[in-house]
Design a protein around this motif. Structure first.
Motif, PDB file in Angstrom:
ATOM      1  N   GLN A  43       0.851  -1.183   0.000  1.00 17.37           N
ATOM      2  CA  GLN A  43       0.000   0.000   0.000  1.00 17.37           C
ATOM      3  C   GLN A  43       0.889   1.236   0.000  1.00 17.37           C
ATOM      4  OE1 GLN A  43      -3.301  -2.229   2.785  1.00 17.37           O
ATOM      5  NE2 GLN A  43      -3.460  -0.016   2.647  1.00 17.37           N
ATOM      6  N   GLY A  44       1.562   1.437  -1.122  1.00 18.10           N
ATOM      7  CA  GLY A  44       2.552   2.498  -1.233  1.00 18.10           C
ATOM      8  C   GLY A  44       1.992   3.875  -1.000  1.00 18.10           C
ATOM      9  N   GLU A  45       0.745   4.115  -1.455  1.00 15.35           N
ATOM     10  CA  GLU A  45       0.141   5.437  -1.280  1.00 15.35           C
ATOM     11  C   GLU A  45      -0.131   5.730   0.192  1.00 15.35           C
ATOM     12  OE1 GLU A  45      -3.168   2.490  -1.581  1.00 15.35           O
ATOM     13  OE2 GLU A  45      -1.246   2.822  -2.574  1.00 15.35           O
ATOM     14  N   ASP A  46      -0.235   4.676   1.019  1.00 17.19           N
ATOM     15  CA  ASP A  46      -0.459   4.844   2.455  1.00 17.19           C
ATOM     16  C   ASP A  46       0.844   4.784   3.250  1.00 17.19           C
ATOM     17  OD1 ASP A  46      -3.263   4.947   2.114  1.00 17.19           O
ATOM     18  OD2 ASP A  46      -3.335   2.756   2.004  1.00 17.19           O
ATOM     19  N   GLY A  47       1.947   4.479   2.575  1.00 20.46           N
ATOM     20  CA  GLY A  47       3.247   4.479   3.237  1.00 20.46           C
ATOM     21  C   GLY A  47       3.595   3.210   3.986  1.00 20.46           C
ATOM     22  N   PHE A  48       2.905   2.095   3.684  1.00 14.31           N
ATOM     23  CA  PHE A  48       3.231   0.859   4.388  1.00 14.31           C
ATOM     24  C   PHE A  48       2.933  -0.361   3.518  1.00 14.31           C
ATOM     25  CE2 PHE A  48      -1.109   2.003   5.723  1.00 14.31           C
ATOM     26  CZ  PHE A  48      -1.815   0.855   5.393  1.00 14.31           C
ATOM     27  N   ALA A  49       3.426  -1.501   3.974  1.00 18.21           N
ATOM     28  CA  ALA A  49       3.124  -2.792   3.381  1.00 18.21           C
ATOM     29  C   ALA A  49       2.546  -3.684   4.473  1.00 18.21           C
ATOM     30  CB  ALA A  49       4.373  -3.428   2.775  1.00 18.21           C
ATOM     31  N   ILE A  50       1.784  -4.710   4.072  1.00 16.14           N
ATOM     32  CA  ILE A  50       1.163  -5.642   4.996  1.00 16.14           C
ATOM     33  C   ILE A  50       1.670  -7.048   4.682  1.00 16.14           C
ATOM     34  CG2 ILE A  50      -1.014  -6.629   5.817  1.00 16.14           C
ATOM     35  CD1 ILE A  50      -0.791  -3.799   6.607  1.00 16.14           C
ATOM     36  N   SER A  51       1.932  -7.827   5.728  1.00 14.45           N
ATOM     37  CA  SER A  51       2.324  -9.215   5.525  1.00 14.45           C
ATOM     38  C   SER A  51       1.523 -10.124   6.439  1.00 14.45           C
ATOM     39  CB  SER A  51       3.817  -9.400   5.800  1.00 14.45           C
ATOM     40  OG  SER A  51       4.100  -9.267   7.180  1.00 14.45           O
ATOM     41  N   VAL A  52       1.308 -11.365   5.983  1.00 11.49           N
ATOM     42  CA  VAL A  52       0.675 -12.410   6.773  1.00 11.49           C
ATOM     43  C   VAL A  52       1.621 -13.596   6.774  1.00 11.49           C
ATOM     44  CG1 VAL A  52      -1.346 -13.876   7.104  1.00 11.49           C
ATOM     45  CG2 VAL A  52      -1.590 -11.628   6.020  1.00 11.49           C
ATOM     46  N   ASP A  53       1.988 -14.112   7.969  1.00 10.90           N
ATOM     47  CA  ASP A  53       2.904 -15.239   8.006  1.00 10.90           C
ATOM     48  C   ASP A  53       2.180 -16.541   8.347  1.00 10.90           C
ATOM     49  OD1 ASP A  53       2.592 -15.428  10.784  1.00 10.90           O
ATOM     50  OD2 ASP A  53       4.452 -14.377  11.226  1.00 10.90           O
ATOM     51  N   LEU A  54       2.930 -17.619   8.363  1.00 14.79           N
ATOM     52  CA  LEU A  54       2.356 -18.947   8.554  1.00 14.79           C
ATOM     53  C   LEU A  54       1.740 -19.119   9.939  1.00 14.79           C
ATOM     54  CD1 LEU A  54       2.059 -21.667   7.094  1.00 14.79           C
ATOM     55  CD2 LEU A  54       4.246 -22.359   8.084  1.00 14.79           C
ATOM     56  N   TRP A 108       5.361  -4.838  -7.075  1.00 13.59           N
ATOM     57  CA  TRP A 108       5.943  -3.603  -7.606  1.00 13.59           C
ATOM     58  C   TRP A 108       4.822  -2.635  -7.941  1.00 13.59           C
ATOM     59  CZ3 TRP A 108       9.756  -0.396  -8.751  1.00 13.59           C
ATOM     60  CH2 TRP A 108       9.696   0.398  -9.886  1.00 13.59           C
ATOM     61  N   ASP A 109       4.924  -1.386  -7.504  1.00  9.37           N
ATOM     62  CA  ASP A 109       3.884  -0.405  -7.806  1.00  9.37           C
ATOM     63  C   ASP A 109       4.411   0.800  -8.563  1.00  9.37           C
ATOM     64  OD1 ASP A 109       5.304   1.029  -5.934  1.00  9.37           O
ATOM     65  OD2 ASP A 109       3.606   1.401  -4.586  1.00  9.37           O
ATOM     66  N   GLY A 110       5.599   0.693  -9.120  1.00  6.01           N
ATOM     67  CA  GLY A 110       6.167   1.810  -9.854  1.00  6.01           C
ATOM     68  C   GLY A 110       7.141   2.633  -9.043  1.00  6.01           C
ATOM     69  N   ARG A 111       7.092   2.480  -7.741  1.00  6.91           N
ATOM     70  CA  ARG A 111       8.068   3.145  -6.872  1.00  6.91           C
ATOM     71  C   ARG A 111       8.719   2.163  -5.919  1.00  6.91           C
ATOM     72  NH1 ARG A 111       7.623   8.452  -2.844  1.00  6.91           N
ATOM     73  NH2 ARG A 111       9.524   7.965  -1.678  1.00  6.91           N
ATOM     74  N   TYR A 112       7.910   1.345  -5.253  1.00  4.01           N
ATOM     75  CA  TYR A 112       8.448   0.402  -4.275  1.00  4.01           C
ATOM     76  C   TYR A 112       8.463  -1.011  -4.853  1.00  4.01           C
ATOM     77  CZ  TYR A 112       7.692   4.111  -0.821  1.00  4.01           C
ATOM     78  OH  TYR A 112       7.722   5.295  -0.139  1.00  4.01           O
ATOM     79  N   LEU A 113       9.510  -1.734  -4.510  1.00  4.96           N
ATOM     80  CA  LEU A 113       9.583  -3.159  -4.811  1.00  4.96           C
ATOM     81  C   LEU A 113       9.650  -3.891  -3.479  1.00  4.96           C
ATOM     82  CD1 LEU A 113       9.908  -5.516  -6.814  1.00  4.96           C
ATOM     83  CD2 LEU A 113      12.383  -5.151  -6.705  1.00  4.96           C
ATOM     84  N   LEU A 114       8.724  -4.811  -3.286  1.00  8.28           N
ATOM     85  CA  LEU A 114       8.605  -5.548  -2.034  1.00  8.28           C
ATOM     86  C   LEU A 114       8.750  -7.031  -2.340  1.00  8.28           C
ATOM     87  CD1 LEU A 114       7.763  -5.527   1.034  1.00  8.28           C
ATOM     88  CD2 LEU A 114       5.416  -5.827   0.228  1.00  8.28           C
ATOM     89  N   VAL A 115       9.654  -7.697  -1.634  1.00  8.29           N
ATOM     90  CA  VAL A 115       9.903  -9.119  -1.867  1.00  8.29           C
ATOM     91  C   VAL A 115       9.895  -9.847  -0.542  1.00  8.29           C
ATOM     92  CG1 VAL A 115      11.493 -10.831  -2.801  1.00  8.29           C
ATOM     93  CG2 VAL A 115      11.285  -8.606  -3.909  1.00  8.29           C
ATOM     94  N   ALA A 116       9.146 -10.937  -0.453  1.00  3.64           N
ATOM     95  CA  ALA A 116       9.137 -11.788   0.732  1.00  3.64           C
ATOM     96  C   ALA A 116       9.934 -13.047   0.443  1.00  3.64           C
ATOM     97  CB  ALA A 116       7.701 -12.156   1.101  1.00  3.64           C
ATOM     98  N   TYR A 117      10.806 -13.421   1.388  1.00  2.00           N
ATOM     99  CA  TYR A 117      11.700 -14.561   1.199  1.00  2.00           C
ATOM    100  C   TYR A 117      11.337 -15.708   2.113  1.00  2.00           C
ATOM    101  CZ  TYR A 117      14.699 -11.600  -1.567  1.00  2.00           C
ATOM    102  OH  TYR A 117      15.179 -10.790  -2.541  1.00  2.00           O
TER     103      TYR A 117
END
Length: 621
Positions: free
Chosen positions: A375-386, A596-605
């Protein structure tokens, strides 16, 4: 390896690791150093201090920069499978099935000379002690001595050899066959002595002159390690074993036999140290040039011990899964694999993990991240783990904050935070459909409602090639695959529409999506194609590439995305020039998910960490 201290040593070690980890990128374009090599140098490295990412104005690593180099790896593929491997100082030699011998740099794996002279497979190689001469054995029934400087053949001996070696004074070549060892005069090519070893059918598999001072030849054959003088007389203790490697001074050797490897005294054969391992049989073992480390191989797994004091296991890793046929320890740890590749690794003495993150990101034990949303426009990302933990990641600092601990642990495929409400689309076995949507109050940590999804749900299988998302206002859940766009109402859980779009893609490659207002932008990951569809009117004509928002028009993510795993290296392509403008470094090249949203690239490993990159400078171009 630099053994000194100070900036010059740090520069040498950092530069070697940087080149090894990014060789192809630097070779293709030296300017890539500034685009996506220097920004990823570990935070503890000298190069990071010299080239901080902010000064390069290309990409800013918000989160995910390793604090140590870990394992830096490069692989060199061969068209014909490699058969033999040898090293001396800063070069290695690779013998091929074709009969050619390829000389490579021991630090980077870059190609040097190609020696041509054998007509069949090269089965054994050995360097002289100064690295100027190379002796090779081949199935064509010849043994050749090569001048490394000129690439020419110094001497050809007509004999079939399963293993070869050359004496420290370069006057004698030893060769092993099925049941004997021959000693040859280098000048005349005549055989001086023949030693009857009475070995098994596998023949003499290893020959080595440990050092000039010992004046001995050590052989491995039929499960026995034996020692001989230059006249062919037995001189030392007989030890059971099937592979050995000597320390730099020849006074010790590491032995592979049934059970753990052992380090032994060359003269007496007595055990100096045992390298403890969990009941495994090692096929190869090797000393490092400094004698500080020993590496051993079991099938496709490499074990590394620090043997400078009391032996301790530094690390165990299986980076590629293919069986390892040979192993040498030069400036890098170099292994020959069954998939036809030679792999070079520089190993940090403290951790072999190549994606170790900064300590600030490891405030609690973490489970594997199953889903991420940007959610780049809101300034954060969200994750859900196992474990069902939902976290919000600040895109300016990279720091995580736990929002919720939920029971939604299985196959979360969509998540969004809207006005304090967390919306989750997940597998839910309490419903007949098997899938549901839940809403949670992030402040109170309470579930507000849960309802089943209805309609065609087979496309929600996480193993399928498709991408999913929740609209910005939190009212619509959508799924895009290579055939259809489907939407569900978050309010009712009902399937609200579908659109057949195959004519727009003309491809079955995986897709990646972005949402700009009511317009969903769909990109093919196999080629830089993109088009848009109005979610409020799925029957309307698609929008073309020229209608893309400026940020999405600038660059298109290829090679990874959506819910797919192991799709290869992530690259960003300028959709106007069709040129690559960014490539994720090799050690991050196999992400489980990239957004990818054009500004941020987010990768979960898979190692439960995130990589967050800010392309603010690129977005402003």
């Amino acid at each position: 390896m630099c053994m000194q201290t100070g900036d010059s040593c740090q520069w040498t070690n950092d530069s070697q690791r940087l080149i090894l980890s990014n060789f192809e990128s630097i070779r293709d374009s030296p300017t890539n150093l500034y685009h996506y090599v220097f920004p990823f140098c570990p935070s503890s490295s000298w190069l990071h201090k010299l080239y901080p990412a902010d000064s390069l104005r290309v990409v800013k690593v918000i989160r995910g920069r390793p604090n140590k180099w870990g394992t830096c790896t490069r692989e060199v593929p061969f068209d014909r499978d490699p058969e033999a491997l040898a090293h001396r100082k800063d070069i290695i030699a690779v013998g091929l099935v074709s009969g050619k011998i390829v000389i490579l740099d021991a630090i980077t794996g870059s190609s040097g000379a190609v020696l041509s002279g054998h007509s069949e497979s090269v089965t054994s190689l050995a360097f002289s002690i100064d690295g100027t001469l190379l002796v090779s054995g081949s199935l064509d029934g010849t043994i050749k001595l090569w001048d490394i400087q000129t690439g020419g053949v110094v001497k050809t001996i007509y004999a079939l050899a399963s293993s070869v070696s050359i004496s420290p004074d370069a006057t004698t070549i030893s060769s092993g066959s099925t049941c004997s060892i021959s000693l040859w005069d280098v000048k005349t090519g005549e055989r001086r002595h023949i030693i009857d070893t009475a070995t098994a059918a596998d023949g003499v598999t290893c020959l080595n002159f440990p050092s000039a001072t010992l004046g001995r030849l050590v052989s491995v054959s039929g499960g026995l390690v034996q020692q001989w003088d230059v006249s062919g007389n037995s001189t030392g203790p007989i030890t059971s074993g099937h592979h050995i490697d000597f320390s730099s001074d020849g006074k010790r050797f590491v032995l592979c036999d049934k059970g753990p490897p052992t380090i032994r005294d060359t003269l007496s054969g007595q055990i100096i140290a045992t390298l403890h391992s969990p009941g495994l049989d090692f096929s190869r073992c090797s000393f490092s040039p400094s004698d500080e480390f020993v590496a051993g191989v079991v099938h496709a797994t490499i074990y590394v011990w620090n043997v400078a004091g009391a032996p301790r296991l530094v690390g165990t890793f299986t980076p590629h899964g293919s069986s390892i046929f040979s192993l040498v320890y030069a400036f890098s740890l170099i292994s020959m694999h069954s998939d036809g590749k030679i792999r070079f690794r520089r190993i940090d003495g403290h951790s072999p993990d190549s994606t170790t993150s900064n300590a600030e990101s490891t405030g609690r034990p973490r489970a594997k991240i199953m889903y991420t949303a940007l959610q780049g426009e809101d300034g954060f990302a969200i994750s859900v783990d196992l474990a069902g933990t939902i976290e919000r990641w600040d895109l300016s600092t990279g720091l995580p904050e736990v929002l919720l601990q939920t029971p939604e642990k299985e196959d979360a495929i969509g998540v969004r935070l809207v006005n304090g409400i967390v919306i989750i689309v997940h597998r839910d076995h309490s419903f007949d459909s098997g899938w549901g949507v839940s809403k949670w109050d992030s402040e109170a940590g309470e579930r507000l409602e849960r309802k089943p999804l209805s309609g065609e749900l087979s496309i929600l299988d996480p193993t399928l090639d498709r991408d999913v998302g929740i609209s910005k206002d939190g009212t619509t859940f959508y799924v895009v695959d290579s055939v259809y766009i489907r939407t569900w109402s978050v309010l009712t859980g009902e399937n609200t529409g579908s659109l057949y779009h195959r004519n727009h893609t003309r491809t079955q490659t995986p897709l990646s999506i972005n949402l700009e207002g009511p317009i969903i932008w769909i990109r093919s990951l196999g080629s830089p194609k993109a088009w848009g569809c109005d979610l409020n009117n799925l029957g309307s004509p698609p929008l073309g590439l020229s209608d893309l928002p400026s940020t999405l028009r600038l660059a298109c993510l290829l090679g990874a995305g959506g819910a797919r795993a192991n799709t290869g290296q992530s690259r960003i392509i300028d959709t106007t020039s069709m040129k690559e403008v960014f490539r994720l470094p090799e050690r991050f090249a196999d992400p489980g998910k990239a957004v990818w949203d054009g500004r941020y690239l987010l990768v979960a490993y898979d190692n439960v960490e995130l990589l967050i990159l800010d392309f603010v400078h690129m977005a402003l171009l």
